[in-house]
Design a protein around this motif. Sequence first.
Motif, mmCIF file in Angstrom:
data_model
loop_
_atom_site.group_PDB
_atom_site.id
_atom_site.type_symbol
_atom_site.label_atom_id
_atom_site.label_comp_id
_atom_site.label_asym_id
_atom_site.label_seq_id
_atom_site.Cartn_x
_atom_site.Cartn_y
_atom_site.Cartn_z
ATOM 1 N N GLU A 364 0.863 -1.172 0.000
ATOM 2 C CA GLU A 364 0.000 0.000 0.000
ATOM 3 C C GLU A 364 0.906 1.231 0.000
ATOM 4 N N LYS A 365 1.247 1.693 -1.205
ATOM 5 C CA LYS A 365 2.259 2.742 -1.331
ATOM 6 C C LYS A 365 1.837 4.042 -0.670
ATOM 7 N N LEU A 366 0.638 4.445 -0.909
ATOM 8 C CA LEU A 366 0.174 5.708 -0.351
ATOM 9 C C LEU A 366 -1.323 5.619 -0.088
ATOM 10 N N SER A 367 -1.705 5.995 1.110
ATOM 11 C CA SER A 367 -3.116 6.011 1.495
ATOM 12 C C SER A 367 -3.404 7.351 2.160
ATOM 13 N N ILE A 368 -4.327 8.100 1.583
ATOM 14 C CA ILE A 368 -4.715 9.404 2.099
ATOM 15 C C ILE A 368 -6.204 9.358 2.442
ATOM 16 N N SER A 369 -6.547 9.797 3.621
ATOM 17 C CA SER A 369 -7.946 9.810 4.032
ATOM 18 C C SER A 369 -8.207 11.017 4.903
ATOM 19 N N ALA A 370 -9.439 11.487 4.869
ATOM 20 C CA ALA A 370 -9.866 12.626 5.687
ATOM 21 C C ALA A 370 -11.363 12.505 5.908
ATOM 22 N N GLY A 371 -11.822 13.050 7.034
ATOM 23 C CA GLY A 371 -13.252 12.956 7.308
ATOM 24 C C GLY A 371 -13.656 13.728 8.536
ATOM 25 N N VAL A 372 -14.897 13.514 8.914
ATOM 26 C CA VAL A 372 -15.472 14.155 10.096
ATOM 27 C C VAL A 372 -16.167 13.082 10.925
ATOM 28 N N LYS A 373 -16.250 13.354 12.230
ATOM 29 C CA LYS A 373 -16.963 12.455 13.125
ATOM 30 C C LYS A 373 -17.442 13.250 14.320
ATOM 31 N N GLY A 374 -18.394 12.686 15.044
ATOM 32 C CA GLY A 374 -18.906 13.366 16.228
ATOM 33 C C GLY A 374 -20.290 12.887 16.571
ATOM 34 N N THR A 375 -21.000 13.715 17.312
ATOM 35 C CA THR A 375 -22.362 13.410 17.722
ATOM 36 C C THR A 375 -23.254 14.591 17.382
ATOM 37 N N TYR A 382 -22.054 9.896 14.292
ATOM 38 C CA TYR A 382 -21.810 9.778 12.858
ATOM 39 C C TYR A 382 -20.316 9.787 12.578
ATOM 40 N N LYS A 383 -19.965 9.274 11.396
ATOM 41 C CA LYS A 383 -18.592 9.309 10.912
ATOM 42 C C LYS A 383 -18.623 9.205 9.399
ATOM 43 N N ALA A 384 -17.868 10.050 8.727
ATOM 44 C CA ALA A 384 -17.766 10.029 7.270
ATOM 45 C C ALA A 384 -16.301 10.193 6.901
ATOM 46 N N ARG A 385 -15.838 9.365 5.949
ATOM 47 C CA ARG A 385 -14.426 9.377 5.578
ATOM 48 C C ARG A 385 -14.277 9.217 4.071
ATOM 49 N N PHE A 386 -13.429 10.039 3.504
ATOM 50 C CA PHE A 386 -13.071 9.948 2.087
ATOM 51 C C PHE A 386 -11.615 9.476 1.998
ATOM 52 N N TYR A 387 -11.320 8.538 1.082
ATOM 53 C CA TYR A 387 -9.962 8.003 1.016
ATOM 54 C C TYR A 387 -9.553 7.709 -0.422
ATOM 55 N N MET A 388 -8.233 7.736 -0.621
ATOM 56 C CA MET A 388 -7.605 7.355 -1.892
ATOM 57 C C MET A 388 -6.404 6.463 -1.586
ATOM 58 N N LYS A 389 -6.261 5.382 -2.349
ATOM 59 C CA LYS A 389 -5.182 4.431 -2.108
ATOM 60 C C LYS A 389 -4.494 4.085 -3.426
ATOM 61 N N GLN A 390 -3.188 3.873 -3.324
ATOM 62 C CA GLN A 390 -2.400 3.348 -4.430
ATOM 63 C C GLN A 390 -1.800 2.028 -3.964
ATOM 64 N N ILE A 391 -2.149 0.943 -4.660
ATOM 65 C CA ILE A 391 -1.793 -0.392 -4.202
ATOM 66 C C ILE A 391 -1.054 -1.135 -5.305
ATOM 67 N N ASP A 392 0.070 -1.726 -4.939
ATOM 68 C CA ASP A 392 0.808 -2.618 -5.838
ATOM 69 C C ASP A 392 0.495 -4.063 -5.473
ATOM 70 N N ASP A 393 0.283 -4.882 -6.504
ATOM 71 C CA ASP A 393 0.061 -6.320 -6.325
ATOM 72 C C ASP A 393 -1.181 -6.593 -5.467
ATOM 73 N N MET A 394 -2.293 -6.005 -5.857
ATOM 74 C CA MET A 394 -3.544 -6.249 -5.140
ATOM 75 C C MET A 394 -4.045 -7.656 -5.462
ATOM 76 N N PRO A 395 -4.316 -8.511 -4.452
ATOM 77 C CA PRO A 395 -4.772 -9.885 -4.717
ATOM 78 C C PRO A 395 -6.226 -9.916 -5.188
ATOM 79 N N LEU A 396 -6.511 -10.796 -6.151
ATOM 80 C CA LEU A 396 -7.851 -10.975 -6.701
ATOM 81 C C LEU A 396 -8.131 -12.459 -6.868
ATOM 82 N N PHE A 397 -9.415 -12.839 -6.803
ATOM 83 C CA PHE A 397 -9.827 -14.232 -6.996
ATOM 84 C C PHE A 397 -10.368 -14.418 -8.412
ATOM 85 N N ILE A 398 -9.961 -15.530 -9.037
ATOM 86 C CA ILE A 398 -10.566 -15.926 -10.317
ATOM 87 C C ILE A 398 -10.786 -17.434 -10.297
#
Length: 565
Positions: A364-375, A382-398
């Motif tokens: 997981e080369k780079l993971s950026i996330s930001a959000g808000v939470k509270g009552t 509540y909690k809300a989060r936005f994220y972006m990830k860059q992943i090398d060699d992500m495993p998949l099923f076939i």
Amino acid sequence: MKSIKYIYSTIFFLAAGLVTVQAQEKKQEEKAAVSEEIEVVRPYKPILAEAVKLRRSPNLDDVKTYKAKLNYSVTDRKLEINSDIQKLQAQALVDEKQSELINNYVKGGVGSLATILGEVYVNISRDPALQLGGYFKHFSQEGKLNKQNSSNQQFSVFGRSIMAENTVSGRINFERNGLYFYGIDNDRPTLNPNPEKQALTFLEAEGELVKNYKEDDDAFSYALKANGYLWNDRFSAKESYLTLNGYLNKRISSLNLGLAASTEFGNTKDLTTSIGNNLLRLNPYIRLQVNGAKVTAGINFVQEFGAYSSSRIFPAVTADFTLIPDYLQVFGEVKGDVNRNSMKSFTDENPWLNSNILIKNTVEKLSISAGVKGTGGPGFGYKARFYMKQIDDMPLFINNYTDFNKFDVIYDFGKAKITGLEGEISVQVSDALKWTGKLNIDDYKPASETYSWFKPGLKVSSNFVYTYNKKLSFNAGVVIQDDVKAKLNVQQPVPALSYVIPNPAIESIVTVKGFVDLGVGAEYRINNKFSVFAKANNILNTNYSRYLFYQVNGFNMFGGLTYSF
């Protein structure tokens, strides 16, 4: 003279006799005249005689005195002058009767599809600082398809001791998951007449030592943890794993200096594969914590060794700011890591795995996330989060080319990107009504593959709990997932095992339809000891599939009895 006296006496007696006769005649006349008797009634007024007062005066002449015999003893004691306030001695209270704890239970139930449920939980200690207990569960079902049978057993023993300075805890877990490769292709129903049996066995041991928290501006804290497991399937696959974790932190007023370190040793073997997969992590950091803000800055150094060797450094930065206490917090994170893949993690996600699976770590080369939470007030979170990830060699099923009902693991070689949104909400209207919900929206951009196979773009889960009264309660849950894509190779890929280079020319893309799975349950407490329960699954009776060719069980329900002690 005498004659004169006789004359006067005679006259006197004659006069007296005449008067007497006249009086008697008058009385007789009056008596004859009154013929009625008259009775006069009036209130009775008793007349008491004067009280007789007896005067008994003491004899004043008795002047005899009493002299008591007295015995004296003189104690020789030093005079102490103490003007301090004396300490009051608290009166001992009567021992309070211990309340009856009902935190252990035995549960059993049966239902449709030959469902059998058995569950036991025991905690044998009343002391919150010393806990020792165990847990066991069995659940099995038989579906309508050929060999659509499954059974799962879980057993755990745990303990914890809170001492003056440290807390020590440990547990031992055992799990067995029995199933069949019952997958069926509706277009080719004769391809799997006798499904193979599979059994996944997992044994784990864990121990932890943690220093207790103290309200000290210069506190020093630490933690140590060890975890290891053995895993194997019914065929020849075996896996062993050992991890050691350490944590040090020194608090200096509002500043924290710390180091987190871990090392992982893993080995996976099968008929044709044997891979040693080891990791070393070092995470030094500095944390600033002031009113309304907490910022942590550090690095994550990861060293791979064994079958693969590489050294990587990632950022490890987190921030949390309180804008409105208890109502609104803003948080963010920038990080990276190497995620260790294993047969255990793969079969937890997809148990119908093939043999001789290639094990390779995901970066997981780079993971950026930001959000808000509270009552938003009492009972609302509540909690809300936005994220972006860059992943090398992500495993998949076939699906495997030869055995269509078994799955291989391939890796999307290159840099895959994931953009997502995650939201959670919790609403508790009262003690009787609670609702929680979770939403995940993901946009996958694969590196080499056509699609990110079996990765849903939308997933929603929700749970609802309603307590009608002290005896009757209800619960409901729903899971919603949209369509996913699956890949079938119409020709044997080259090389056969590693799937290094995807070949779209031999791919057949199949859409696995989304689903809505709704379940409801109810529980009725007969008394403090006994309760009955019932649960219904897949109420909509949709024959959906999470993985290609593996249809889940349709509508089913079961119920039973719970005994608490």
